[in-house]
Design an enzyme around this catalytic site. Sequence first.
Site, short mmCIF file in Angstrom:
data_model
loop_
_atom_site.label_atom_id
_atom_site.label_comp_id
_atom_site.label_asym_id
_atom_site.label_seq_id
_atom_site.Cartn_x
_atom_site.Cartn_y
_atom_site.Cartn_z
N HIS A 446 0.96 -0.91 -0.36
CA HIS A 446 -0.23 -0.26 0.08
C HIS A 446 0.94 1.25 -0.25
O HIS A 446 0.02 2.39 0.04
CB HIS A 446 -0.49 0.38 1.00
CG HIS A 446 -2.27 0.63 0.58
ND1 HIS A 446 -2.56 1.82 0.17
CD2 HIS A 446 -3.51 0.44 2.08
CE1 HIS A 446 -3.66 1.76 -0.13
NE2 HIS A 446 -4.31 1.62 0.94
N ASP A 450 -1.76 1.87 -4.54
CA ASP A 450 -3.58 2.32 -4.12
C ASP A 450 -5.21 0.98 -4.12
O ASP A 450 -4.82 0.11 -5.20
CB ASP A 450 -4.00 3.58 -5.09
CG ASP A 450 -2.69 4.73 -4.32
OD1 ASP A 450 -3.11 4.69 -3.20
OD2 ASP A 450 -2.89 5.59 -4.78
#
Length: 470
Positions: A446, A450
Amino acid sequence: MPQMGESIAEGTVSKWLKQVGDAVERDEPILEISTDKVDAEIPSPSAGALVEVLVAEGETVEVGTIVAFIDPNGSSDDRAQAAVSDDPAPAGSSSPSAEESAQTAPPPANTEVAEPSSGATSGAAATDDDPDCTTTTEERLRARSTPVVRRIAAEAGIEIAEVPGTGHGGRVTKQDILAHIEKTPAERVADPLQPAPQPSAPTPSAPAPPPAARPAPSGDDLWDRFSTEVEHPVFPVRAEDTVEAMDKVRRLTAEHMILAKRVHAHVHSVVEIDFTSVDTVRREMKEQWAKRGARVSYTAFVAWACSRILRDFPTVNGVISGDSVIHRGAVNLGMAVDLNPGLIVPVIHDADDLGLVGLAKKIVDLATRAKSRQLSPGEIQGATFTITNPGVLGTMVGMPVIPKGTSAILGTGTIEKRVVALTDPVTGGDSVAIRKRSYFSLGYDHRLVDGADSARFLSVLKEVLEDFPQ
């Protein structure tokens, strides 16, 4: 001992193809080594004569350890001229002379290379049989240690020679030096390798000096240790328990998984994919593929689909490096293979240049050679994206760990028949049908990928597989 893969920390000398005194040519195989992933012949870095062997057949040593010396002049009287090490000389280059090596080499306390004795003015290195030799082979082996161990010892003001080593040949490991630092002076004196106290030592009435404390890591040093070192906690053993040492595969797997979880910000997204279209293509093309000697599995379809869409998702196929983002210029698919026990991830380089049948043949070839330990070092390095298939053993869905150096891994669940509700695209009516379906999970970092990027990637992958092009 050369580096035979990004995740390999040690190797075993399986066989010496040359003996001491034998002449060798540049790039001529000189020994065979075995690691937890590959077996390979190691070429000579230069022409000359093999004048000294430091690691015997069957011994396991860390990457970077000197295993032999080659004299480029072909004389066994002048050793330590060229070392078979972790960075063989490239074609067209020459080995440095002994004088040049002596001028550029770091002090003996900080070097991995065996040094000739001070009395060998002609360049001959002392051996255990030389009358002037003051150290044994075991003592010289103990003196060699990793940079991390030497740094910790220097910060604590401790001589490595005073620390009892539990590594190969008495080598001092990181755990050994840390355990030694935590001991009191009295406990250190009791160590079998610790010199007895001299008469000038403080009397019992004098206060004992405080034990040396491990310096608190800070800044880059803290991050370096956090991202490269692993120390597993120790638990009590009960009467009914049995204990066995971890083998190389399990030990390295444990270390790599811990480091990967520390570095990557793991998040997983799951999608369900209908394999009816893929199943239809497989049935229709099975005979034609068989005539070409190809066995096209469901995994081959998944690999083909991923290789076609990864270039459209540069973050999924990229990686964070320091404060930068590397956008990979190739699609190299890592395909996890179960060794039972153990796991290895051979790599299909430039997978987007291969067709479906070509990918299928490559997957079978790599898996077959992986299980027989016949992969070359280049075939287990350079992955930009990984596919793992726990579904082949019946797992419904998995949450795999992202390999270091990449930003995503796809886990494919078992493909099985399920009752599903369908909507007719023409009439809009609903119906119930039996379809082959599977859950796919995308593990992504992450920091770079995204959630929306992950969702878009899985959506396109689902679309390609559910409407597979004829």
